[in-house]
Design an enzyme around this catalytic site. Sequence first.
Site, mmCIF file in Angstrom:
data_model
loop_
_atom_site.group_PDB
_atom_site.id
_atom_site.type_symbol
_atom_site.label_atom_id
_atom_site.label_comp_id
_atom_site.label_asym_id
_atom_site.label_seq_id
_atom_site.Cartn_x
_atom_site.Cartn_y
_atom_site.Cartn_z
ATOM 1 N N GLN A 290 8.529 51.404 -46.832
ATOM 2 C CA GLN A 290 9.917 51.267 -45.996
ATOM 3 C C GLN A 290 9.707 51.735 -44.856
ATOM 4 O OE1 GLN A 290 12.393 49.818 -47.250
ATOM 5 N NE2 GLN A 290 13.464 49.829 -45.629
ATOM 6 N N HIS B 260 8.401 50.314 -41.061
ATOM 7 C CA HIS B 260 8.791 49.348 -41.071
ATOM 8 C C HIS B 260 9.035 49.888 -39.205
ATOM 9 C CE1 HIS B 260 9.315 45.347 -42.859
ATOM 10 N NE2 HIS B 260 10.339 46.280 -44.520
ATOM 11 N N GLU C 160 20.736 48.725 -49.273
ATOM 12 C CA GLU C 160 19.955 47.782 -48.715
ATOM 13 C C GLU C 160 19.042 46.634 -50.051
ATOM 14 O OE1 GLU C 160 16.917 45.090 -45.817
ATOM 15 O OE2 GLU C 160 17.155 47.191 -45.419
ATOM 16 N N HIS C 161 18.245 47.954 -50.297
ATOM 17 C CA HIS C 161 17.315 47.524 -51.761
ATOM 18 C C HIS C 161 17.725 49.156 -51.966
ATOM 19 C CE1 HIS C 161 15.410 46.198 -47.775
ATOM 20 N NE2 HIS C 161 15.312 44.924 -48.434
ATOM 21 N N ASP D 36 10.060 41.625 -50.494
ATOM 22 C CA ASP D 36 9.812 40.967 -48.738
ATOM 23 C C ASP D 36 9.193 39.661 -48.448
ATOM 24 O OD1 ASP D 36 10.876 43.373 -48.098
ATOM 25 O OD2 ASP D 36 9.574 44.588 -47.636
ATOM 26 N N HIS E 201 58.930 20.375 -45.041
ATOM 27 C CA HIS E 201 57.902 20.229 -46.146
ATOM 28 C C HIS E 201 58.334 19.678 -47.357
ATOM 29 C CE1 HIS E 201 55.428 22.707 -43.183
ATOM 30 N NE2 HIS E 201 54.353 22.966 -44.002
#
Length: 444
Positions: A270, A273, A338-339, A372, A431
């Site tokens: 991780q 990145h 995110e994860h 991924d 209406h």
Amino acid sequence: MRLKLIKGIDRAHEVLDRADLLDMSGLPESVMERTRELFGDDVTPEQSVVRMLKEVREEGDAAVRRYANLLDAVDLQEFQVDPKEMKQALDGISKELRASLELAAQRVTDFHQAVLPRSWIDLEKGLGEMVRPLDIVGLYAPGGTAAYPSTVLMTAVPARVAGVKRVVMATPRRGEEPLNSAVLAAAQIAGVDAVYQVGGVPGIGAMAYGTESIPKVDKICGPGNVFVAYAKKLVQGHVDIDGIFGPTETIVIADDSANAGFCAADLIAQAEHDPMATAILVTDSEGLLSRVEQELETQLGQQERREVAENALTNRGRVVLVDSIDQAIELGNTLAPEHMCLMVDDPWAWAGKVENAGGLFLGQFSPEVMGDYIAGPSHVMPTGGTARFSSALSVHQFLRTMPVVGLSPIDFSHLGPAAVHIAHAEGLGAHAGAIQVRLNSLAE
């Protein structure tokens, strides 16, 4: 390597915060200096994005070409990548890589075909819903220090499965460097119709507004730096976007049964990145904590991107020591990462307690890195706590739904009087009248 330690769930709630996905205050001085050089001393990074989008909208190709020269040092004569170059890229990659990309594309296809919603009509009730794909989608594939053919698959394939009629992609060409062959090959495999060699904010603007050479799209998908994220936010409304994405993030929840080497490897993966990536280990085991730190020290020395990973682990890496796995999952649900990876004994037994995560990864052999590349779901997932209200990219985001109403006279006679009462309560006599005239005709 020793990560910053947080003891107790209460302290973790106090000090762990969600990232501001559009915060530009921490940009490197080199980026700030470059912004001032291009736009003037009094222009902020945010203002530079507004200016570029405005110029692309007003000037079209001319602005895109100008900024390609300024930002990427490339003189673009043609925006679209020659189909011959696309074919050469596919033919030029190794057989192993091509087979791997094709396998990944098939896995992503199979997953999204399984979750594809379908139109339905109930003739008896006179109700239904039609599902229709978007006409044209634009994908963004960033350049920079790393190229991501996997992201091309994870965005283009779901769009194709959804039935999107035309898929185009923008990716920046840097100076005289060729475009990344793996990215172009992935675009071929995923069925991308056209690739445009422009990037950054101008690339987003070109797809959002359309230019003489680049079509206006219905939706823009794909990751990018904070400038790209801010541009996507600003064009939202002119087009749909998949989301605003910040630096990637993973929380590994582990008990004493977890393999320390696996945990360390996942944290490093991780962290490599970028320096703002977030990697957090949450555990109820002091013994595991110690073993993971030893593994980090050993494994970091073997990494090509060691400097990036170490910076990320120093800046954003944390170890949280809690009293129980229940507390660990409670913290994970609050942070909505995110994860979320459950490296615990019998992970399926804990899965039902997870409420907020972009993606959930269960057990020692379901690491986030498989998500991924090849597991099946798209790896484009919500970051910065936005998993509280948004989901991973899927076929659903490439579809529109249209409710269908086709009432029979019998159903109308039954439902109409109630609708008349509601219309009068709202003071909308016309209406009520549009209903009553039909009720009267049925009563004759």
